[in-house]
Design a protein around this motif. Structure first.
Motif, mmCIF file in Angstrom:
data_model
loop_
_atom_site.group_PDB
_atom_site.id
_atom_site.type_symbol
_atom_site.label_atom_id
_atom_site.label_comp_id
_atom_site.label_asym_id
_atom_site.label_seq_id
_atom_site.Cartn_x
_atom_site.Cartn_y
_atom_site.Cartn_z
ATOM 1 N N GLY A 118 24.698 -52.978 -0.662
ATOM 2 C CA GLY A 118 25.948 -52.265 -0.894
ATOM 3 C C GLY A 118 26.587 -52.618 -2.218
ATOM 4 O O GLY A 118 27.380 -51.833 -2.768
ATOM 5 N N LEU A 119 26.241 -53.811 -2.741
ATOM 6 C CA LEU A 119 26.801 -54.234 -4.023
ATOM 7 C C LEU A 119 26.363 -53.304 -5.136
ATOM 8 O O LEU A 119 27.089 -53.083 -6.113
ATOM 9 C CB LEU A 119 26.351 -55.672 -4.324
ATOM 10 N N CYS A 120 25.171 -52.747 -5.000
ATOM 11 C CA CYS A 120 24.603 -51.930 -6.073
ATOM 12 C C CYS A 120 25.301 -50.582 -6.223
ATOM 13 O O CYS A 120 25.311 -50.000 -7.311
ATOM 14 C CB CYS A 120 23.110 -51.690 -5.827
ATOM 15 N N VAL A 121 25.845 -50.057 -5.098
ATOM 16 C CA VAL A 121 26.378 -48.699 -5.130
ATOM 17 C C VAL A 121 27.902 -48.663 -5.083
ATOM 18 O O VAL A 121 28.529 -47.697 -5.550
ATOM 19 C CB VAL A 121 25.805 -47.864 -3.970
ATOM 20 N N GLY A 122 28.506 -49.690 -4.523
ATOM 21 C CA GLY A 122 29.955 -49.747 -4.501
ATOM 22 C C GLY A 122 30.584 -48.698 -3.593
ATOM 23 O O GLY A 122 29.940 -48.138 -2.696
ATOM 24 N N GLU A 137 28.284 -37.464 -2.228
ATOM 25 C CA GLU A 137 27.979 -36.387 -1.285
ATOM 26 C C GLU A 137 26.488 -36.453 -0.953
ATOM 27 O O GLU A 137 25.657 -36.567 -1.856
ATOM 28 C CB GLU A 137 28.331 -35.038 -1.908
ATOM 29 N N ALA A 138 26.170 -36.427 0.344
ATOM 30 C CA ALA A 138 24.764 -36.495 0.769
ATOM 31 C C ALA A 138 24.461 -35.296 1.667
ATOM 32 O O ALA A 138 25.276 -34.924 2.527
ATOM 33 C CB ALA A 138 24.488 -37.798 1.514
ATOM 34 N N ARG A 139 23.309 -34.707 1.465
ATOM 35 C CA ARG A 139 22.928 -33.539 2.235
ATOM 36 C C ARG A 139 21.906 -33.918 3.311
ATOM 37 O O ARG A 139 20.916 -34.605 3.023
ATOM 38 C CB ARG A 139 22.339 -32.465 1.312
ATOM 39 N N LEU A 140 22.170 -33.442 4.532
ATOM 40 C CA LEU A 140 21.271 -33.674 5.652
ATOM 41 C C LEU A 140 20.240 -32.557 5.676
ATOM 42 O O LEU A 140 20.584 -31.373 5.801
ATOM 43 C CB LEU A 140 22.044 -33.708 6.976
ATOM 44 N N LEU A 141 18.950 -32.911 5.567
ATOM 45 C CA LEU A 141 17.882 -31.926 5.490
ATOM 46 C C LEU A 141 16.938 -32.077 6.672
ATOM 47 O O LEU A 141 16.513 -33.199 7.002
ATOM 48 C CB LEU A 141 17.096 -32.097 4.181
ATOM 49 N N CYS A 142 16.598 -30.956 7.295
ATOM 50 C CA CYS A 142 15.603 -30.932 8.361
ATOM 51 C C CYS A 142 14.285 -30.439 7.762
ATOM 52 O O CYS A 142 14.233 -29.357 7.173
ATOM 53 C CB CYS A 142 16.030 -30.019 9.499
ATOM 54 N N VAL A 166 28.200 -44.469 3.309
ATOM 55 C CA VAL A 166 27.233 -43.413 3.631
ATOM 56 C C VAL A 166 25.865 -44.031 3.888
ATOM 57 O O VAL A 166 25.160 -43.659 4.840
ATOM 58 C CB VAL A 166 27.163 -42.383 2.477
ATOM 59 N N LEU A 167 25.482 -45.012 3.053
ATOM 60 C CA LEU A 167 24.169 -45.632 3.198
ATOM 61 C C LEU A 167 24.121 -46.582 4.397
ATOM 62 O O LEU A 167 23.044 -46.781 4.980
ATOM 63 C CB LEU A 167 23.795 -46.360 1.906
ATOM 64 N N GLU A 225 23.372 -44.252 7.309
ATOM 65 C CA GLU A 225 22.235 -43.332 7.184
ATOM 66 C C GLU A 225 21.181 -43.536 8.273
ATOM 67 O O GLU A 225 20.844 -42.605 9.007
ATOM 68 C CB GLU A 225 21.582 -43.508 5.809
ATOM 69 N N ARG A 226 20.638 -44.743 8.398
ATOM 70 C CA ARG A 226 19.515 -44.944 9.304
ATOM 71 C C ARG A 226 19.911 -44.829 10.793
ATOM 72 O O ARG A 226 19.218 -44.141 11.559
ATOM 73 C CB ARG A 226 18.843 -46.299 9.017
ATOM 74 N N PRO A 227 21.000 -45.460 11.262
ATOM 75 C CA PRO A 227 21.378 -45.274 12.669
ATOM 76 C C PRO A 227 21.638 -43.809 13.025
ATOM 77 O O PRO A 227 21.215 -43.336 14.078
ATOM 78 C CB PRO A 227 22.657 -46.114 12.808
ATOM 79 N N ALA A 228 22.299 -43.090 12.121
ATOM 80 C CA ALA A 228 22.617 -41.691 12.400
ATOM 81 C C ALA A 228 21.355 -40.828 12.421
ATOM 82 O O ALA A 228 21.186 -39.959 13.293
ATOM 83 C CB ALA A 228 23.602 -41.158 11.359
#
Length: 469
Positions: free
Chosen positions: A204-208, A213-218, A270-271, A274-277
């Motif tokens: 998390g330090l790298c992105v702050g 905005e992140a797009r969910l893609l199927c 957001v990150l 990401e994985r749990p969601a």
């Protein structure tokens, strides 16, 4: 008391020798003058004390006389013995009449039995020849219908209405997220996030905390979207927002990649989610997709029973998986051990018998819970229905055996629901479809079910090149 003479015409009746049980509704006391009894013309294994005229095949009397009592035909017997018919003052068995070569052409229930006693009917129901005729008749009526979609359509079109009415699922137009308590969604989201990030989030330090905005893609075409309330709950817990571009229950595709949602919030949050969601959404959508496919197979075949899940769920993830079944259009079956009483083979063996287990379960569950009994044969199914089970599960039966047992149970116990289970797969489902089966449950809905491929892609920030000096 004045004697009332009753005369018989060429019928050898030996009811005076029959010591069978007497029901109050069957018997009326009268004073009689004993008629002259002639030797019986024919006898069979069903009722050695009753016979009929070989000339006419029927008896002209409507009463059975024994020990000063009149025995009248009771129409209520037909509820307990659906094979029974009463015509011309005699009783027939429709199974034996359909298979006289097995029953014997001189059988009293083929020619007509005038011995109007409940005990006579009970003995015939238990006779070996009757059981053989019944089984052959049922198998003949189902054999030509097994294993094809076309047969299932034919069955459903000709299915008599007095049995089970069609069962329907929740329309997809309903907002199924309203079935999920908000505090439960919050609790699950916190548990999943805590499992994935026990201590430091060093990356998390790298992105702050800059907004991204992140797009969910199927990336699995023709999948059913399920699990959006859980996906949203994870990001809400992290202070992010989710804007869905596809509705819950929507079929994604047919494009190779379909955008389903946009997530906005601090980059590190957001990150974090990401994985749990994504894990939850991929699993939920995979189950819903399989459920939709199974339901489509059943509906295209013209079958209107319940395709159902089981309790074979992932520990700690049952709510998501059961909810996904709803989105996919199938029944969730029972939620847990408290939802309904299911007596499986181990319960039966431990308690001693089906009858004992049902009796003891009913003493505590009362009227508010149904009782289902797992049965490995039609004999066990009959015992369960007689004991008061609401649902009889025919477990691990081959389709032809299942159909014969289901028809027999439905004809004798119309109000009992029949469930088929054990080894049913998407490929073999059509072979189990029958108008006499109300429910088909499949463990493969949650076990070995493929997941749907989702990814969450953070959009690169727009950069502008500096103008040349």
């Amino acid at each position: 008391m004045k004697s009332i003479p009753l005369y018989f015409s060429g019928q050898g009746q030996q009811e005076a020798e029959d010591t069978g049980s007497e029901c109050p509704s069957d018997v009326v006391d009268v004073g009689v003058v004993e008629p002259k009894i002639e030797p019986p013309a024919t006898q069979d294994e069903d009722s050695a004390s009753s016979s009929v005229s070989t000339a006419t095949g029927v008896a002209p009397v409507s009463l059975t006389i024994s020990g000063g009592k009149q025995y009248k035909y009771n129409p209520q017997w037909e509820r307990a013995f659906p094979w029974l018919q009463f015509e011309g003052n005699v009783m027939f068995c429709r199974y034996c009449k359909a298979e006289p070569h097995l029953a014997g052409k001189a059988s009293s229930f083929v020619l007509g039995n005038p011995n109007l006693k409940r005990d006579t009917v009970t003995k015939h129901n238990a006779s070996k020849k009757h059981i053989k005729c019944r089984d052959v008749h049922i198998i003949k009526s189902t054999k030509e219908h097994t294993g094809t979609v076309k047969s299932a359509v034919s069955w459903q079109n000709n299915f008599p209405s007095p049995y089970s009415p069609p069962l329907t699922m929740t329309p997809p137009e309903c907002d199924l997220s309203h079935t999920l308590p908000p505090h439960t969604l919050t609790r699950l989201a916190r548990e999943w996030l805590s499992e994935d990030t026990l201590n430091f989030d060093l990356a998390g330090l790298c992105v702050g905390s800059r907004e991204v905005e992140a797009r969910l893609l199927c990336k699995t075409p023709c999948s059913v979207l399920a699990g959006s309330p859980f996906f949203t709950a994870v990001f809400t817990e992290l202070g992010c927002t989710v804007a869905w571009t596809q509705k819950e229950g929507a079929q994604l595709g047919p494009d190779a990649v379909t955008q389903a949602a946009v997530v906005r919030g601090p980059a590190r949050c957001v990150l974090l989610g990401e994985r749990p969601a994504l894990n939850c959404l991929a699993r939920a959508s995979g189950i819903a997709t399989r459920c939709y496919q199974l339901q489509s197979i059943a509906r295209e075949a013209g079958w209107h029973g319940h395709v159902a899940g089981t309790r074979k769920t992932t520990p700690g993830f049952r709510l998501v998986e059961k909810y996904s079944m709803l989105v996919g259009g199938v029944s969730m079956h029972r939620q847990d051990l408290s939802g309904m009483v299911m007596l499986k083979d181990n319960h039966i063996w431990a308690s001693g018998s089906i009858t004992q287990a049902v009796r003891e379960a009913r003493s505590v569950c009362g009227f508010s819970s149904k009782i289902e009994v797992e049965c490995g044969s039609r004999e066990e199914g009959i015992e369960a229905a007689l004991a008061g089970a609401d649902i009889v599960m025919l477990d691990n039966m081959e389709p032809q055996e299942l159909h014969a047992a289901a028809q027999l149970l439905k004809e004798e116990f119309p109000s009992v629901l029949i469930e088929a289970s054990g080894g049913v797969t998407p490929d073999s489902l059509t072979g189990y479809l029958s108008p006499y089966v109300d429910i088909i449950s499949l463990g493969c809905i949650t076990q070995g079910c493929p997941v749907v491929d989702f990814s969450l892609k953070v959009q690169k920030p727009v950069t502008f090149s500096k103008p040349c000096p």
